[in-house]
Design a protein around this motif. Structure first.
Motif, PDB file in Angstrom:
ATOM      1  N   ARG A 144       0.730  -1.108   0.165  1.00  0.00           N
ATOM      2  CA  ARG A 144       0.040  -0.082  -0.184  1.00  0.00           C
ATOM      3  C   ARG A 144       0.970   1.158   0.068  1.00  0.00           C
ATOM      4  O   ARG A 144       0.457   2.360  -0.594  1.00  0.00           O
ATOM      5  N   THR A 203       1.946   1.878  -3.772  1.00  0.00           N
ATOM      6  CA  THR A 203       0.847   1.723  -4.801  1.00  0.00           C
ATOM      7  C   THR A 203      -0.234   2.696  -4.124  1.00  0.00           C
ATOM      8  O   THR A 203      -0.240   3.029  -3.008  1.00  0.00           O
ATOM      9  N   ASP A 204      -1.132   3.010  -5.189  1.00  0.00           N
ATOM     10  CA  ASP A 204      -2.565   3.708  -4.624  1.00  0.00           C
ATOM     11  C   ASP A 204      -3.588   3.024  -4.372  1.00  0.00           C
ATOM     12  O   ASP A 204      -4.648   3.443  -4.605  1.00  0.00           O
ATOM     13  N   LEU A 238       3.393  -6.453  -9.219  1.00  0.00           N
ATOM     14  CA  LEU A 238       2.901  -5.169  -8.430  1.00  0.00           C
ATOM     15  C   LEU A 238       2.914  -3.817  -9.110  1.00  0.00           C
ATOM     16  O   LEU A 238       2.033  -3.072  -8.718  1.00  0.00           O
ATOM     17  N   LYS A 239       4.050  -3.484  -9.689  1.00  0.00           N
ATOM     18  CA  LYS A 239       4.149  -2.204 -10.323  1.00  0.00           C
ATOM     19  C   LYS A 239       5.008  -2.467 -11.693  1.00  0.00           C
ATOM     20  O   LYS A 239       5.973  -2.996 -11.472  1.00  0.00           O
TER      21      LYS A 239
END
Length: 168
Positions: free
Chosen positions: A121, A124-125, A142-143
């Motif tokens: 969290r 990331t948003d 995840l990204k």
């Protein structure tokens, strides 16, 4: 008034003006025209049977033989394109260093699941529910497209809390 010869090729003009053009030294008879046509057809067939890379090589060679300094299809001069091709053949061993990475959560320790969710969290948003669902879908990316320094920092933080992270 413009000259008539500027619009009509010289041979056609002479044929038009002179009744017997076959006596001219540069005219070609019917016997000479047929082998020339066959030769051109044969050359055209051979050129059409070349692969794309062979056509590029041929066009570069043709320009060099004619002494033309016309840029190749890649936008580089023929000599630069040839040099680039030679450098590409020799430089295949060199691997370009990646600048953008994807952070992939491969697995995590079950006892550290809450810590991993909290850490996900932070970079990331995502809300709590979305982050939890993402972590539970491991292995998951995840990204994407993260710069090297940032990706290494995120991976280090995730490894500290008990996750196994892969940079792709």
């Amino acid at each position: 008034m413009p000259l008539l010869s500027s619009k009509i090729p010289p041979r056609s003009l002479l044929r038009f003006l002179l009744p017997s053009s076959s006596s001219l030294p540069f005219s070609s008879g019917a016997a000479a025209a047929e082998p020339r046509s066959q030769k051109l057809n044969r050359i055209a067939d051979e050129l059409l049977s070349l692969t794309d890379s062979e056509r590029e090589d041929y066009s570069t060679l043709f320009r060099l033989r004619l002494g033309l300094n016309i840029p190749s299809s890649s936008g580089l001069p023929a000599s630069a394109a040839a040099a680039e091709g030679a450098a590409a053949g020799a430089g295949e061993e060199e691997v370009k260093e990646k600048t953008a990475f994807d952070i992939k959560l491969d697995k995590f320790d079950a006892a550290a699941k809450i810590k991993v969710i909290k850490e996900v969290r932070t970079f990331t948003d995502l809300g709590l529910k979305e982050a939890k669902e993402m972590v539970e879908k491991t292995p998951v990316i995840l990204k994407k497209g993260v710069p090297k320094e940032e990706a290494e920092a995120i991976a280090a933080k995730l490894k500290e809390v008990g996750a196994t992270v892969v940079l792709e």
